[in-house]
Motif scaffolding. Structure first.
Motif, short mmCIF file in Angstrom:
data_model
loop_
_atom_site.label_atom_id
_atom_site.label_comp_id
_atom_site.label_asym_id
_atom_site.label_seq_id
_atom_site.Cartn_x
_atom_site.Cartn_y
_atom_site.Cartn_z
N PHE A 252 -40.98 66.78 -12.71
CA PHE A 252 -39.59 66.33 -12.69
C PHE A 252 -39.43 65.22 -13.73
O PHE A 252 -39.99 64.14 -13.58
CB PHE A 252 -39.19 65.83 -11.31
N GLN A 253 -38.65 65.49 -14.75
CA GLN A 253 -38.50 64.55 -15.86
C GLN A 253 -37.20 63.75 -15.74
O GLN A 253 -36.23 64.21 -15.18
CB GLN A 253 -38.52 65.30 -17.19
N GLY A 254 -37.21 62.55 -16.30
CA GLY A 254 -35.98 61.77 -16.41
C GLY A 254 -35.64 60.91 -15.21
O GLY A 254 -34.70 60.11 -15.28
N ALA A 255 -36.37 61.02 -14.10
CA ALA A 255 -36.03 60.25 -12.90
C ALA A 255 -37.19 60.28 -11.92
O ALA A 255 -38.10 61.12 -12.02
CB ALA A 255 -34.77 60.79 -12.24
N ASN A 256 -37.15 59.37 -10.95
CA ASN A 256 -38.06 59.37 -9.81
C ASN A 256 -37.28 59.75 -8.55
O ASN A 256 -36.06 59.87 -8.57
CB ASN A 256 -38.71 57.99 -9.62
N TRP A 257 -38.01 59.90 -7.44
CA TRP A 257 -37.40 60.21 -6.15
C TRP A 257 -37.71 59.08 -5.17
O TRP A 257 -38.72 58.39 -5.31
CB TRP A 257 -37.94 61.53 -5.60
N PHE A 258 -36.83 58.92 -4.18
CA PHE A 258 -37.08 57.91 -3.15
C PHE A 258 -36.73 58.47 -1.77
O PHE A 258 -35.98 59.44 -1.63
CB PHE A 258 -36.27 56.64 -3.42
N VAL A 259 -37.29 57.84 -0.75
CA VAL A 259 -37.02 58.16 0.65
C VAL A 259 -36.85 56.86 1.41
O VAL A 259 -37.58 55.90 1.18
CB VAL A 259 -38.16 59.00 1.27
#
Length: 275
Positions: A252-259
């Motif tokens: 996944f490019q261009g960003a991270n994920w969060f929870v």
């Protein structure tokens, strides 16, 4: 032409033969086209991003070649070299049939483990690859965005954030999309969605999943009872994990994920980048 010069310089006939040989051994991949990310929710106004790219193809439909002149050889001439574009990688290497998977968070609710995972599927390049990918997604209970038929997936990367709970049942899609190119998130850009920790009961809205800029160091989730939870960058898992974290996702490019996870008795209100 002297014998000495023939040793250092290629004639036009020599170059033509090399071009013909190289053209027989290469294939052209699909050129990148316009890309727009359209789904998700932002705390600020929607920013449309359009990227275009072009490819220059030489030597017909059998290969992409470039002929470049190099510095002189000491005899006043130029040497020539041929750059050959490599053939496209296999569908397996591009993760077309088996996605890249990254676990974002895990925890326990009512004695059963819940977990959040992001899958990233590579873009099919033709109908045959799209058909097989569509079937592979269906076998996992996944339905890609805006794809009524397999051909709709050609040239598109698909991703799914899923929430699973307990030992039975398939994970539920929470956030998902199919895009021609990932959008770059910056500053306080953020997209999020709220769902349950488990199935039934009071857990609705206690699990927040979202996308955030790679530069973000902290996301604060606000709950309806006035309390908050903070997600910060994390690697790996430990017994002391709170269930809130920011993580990078393979493919996944261009960003991270969060929870973020809310305490019992409350639910999601909003989220923002705070660092």
């Amino acid at each position: 032409m002297s014998a000495d010069r023939e040793n250092h310089e290629m004639t036009q006939s020599d170059i033509a033969i090399l071009l013909a040989d190289a053209a027989d051994e290469v294939a052209i991949g699909t050129a990148p086209v316009q890309a727009v990310m359209r789904r998700g929710r932002r705390r600020r106004a929607r920013r449309w991003v359009v990227a275009t790219a072009t490819a220059l193809v030489v030597a017909g439909s059998t290969g992409a070649l470039a002929v470049m002149g190099l510095p002189g050889d000491g005899h006043g001439g130029h040497r020539a070299t041929v750059a050959v574009v490599k053939p496209p990688s296999s569908p397996e290497a591009r993760h077309v049939y088996e996605p890249q998977r990254t676990e974002l968070a895990r925890g326990t609710y009512r004695g059963e483990e819940w977990h959040v995972t992001v899958q990233v599927w590579g873009a099919p390049r033709d109908e045959a690859e799209a058909d097989r990918q569509f079937d592979a997604m269906a076998a996992l209970g996944l339905k890609p965005a805006d794809a009524r038929k397999p051909a709709d997936l050609i040239g598109k990367i698909s991703y799914f954030a899923t929430r699973g709970w307990g030992a039975t049942g398939r994970p539920q899609q929470v956030m998902f999309n199919s895009v021609e190119k990932f959008e770059d998130f910056s500053d306080t850009d953020l997209e999020s969605a709220a769902t349950r920790l488990g199935i039934g009961g009071e857990s609705s809205g206690r699990l927040v999943i979202g996308i955030v800029a790679k530069a973000a160091r902290q996301v604060t989730c606000h709950w309806k009872d006035g309390t908050t939870a903070v997600a910060e960058p994390a690697d790996g898992f430990s017994a002391h994990d709170s269930g809130s974290a920011i993580r990078s996702v393979d493919g996944f490019q261009g960003a991270n994920w969060f929870v973020c996870t809310a305490p019992e008795g409350t639910s999601y209100e909003t989220a923002e980048v705070t660092k």
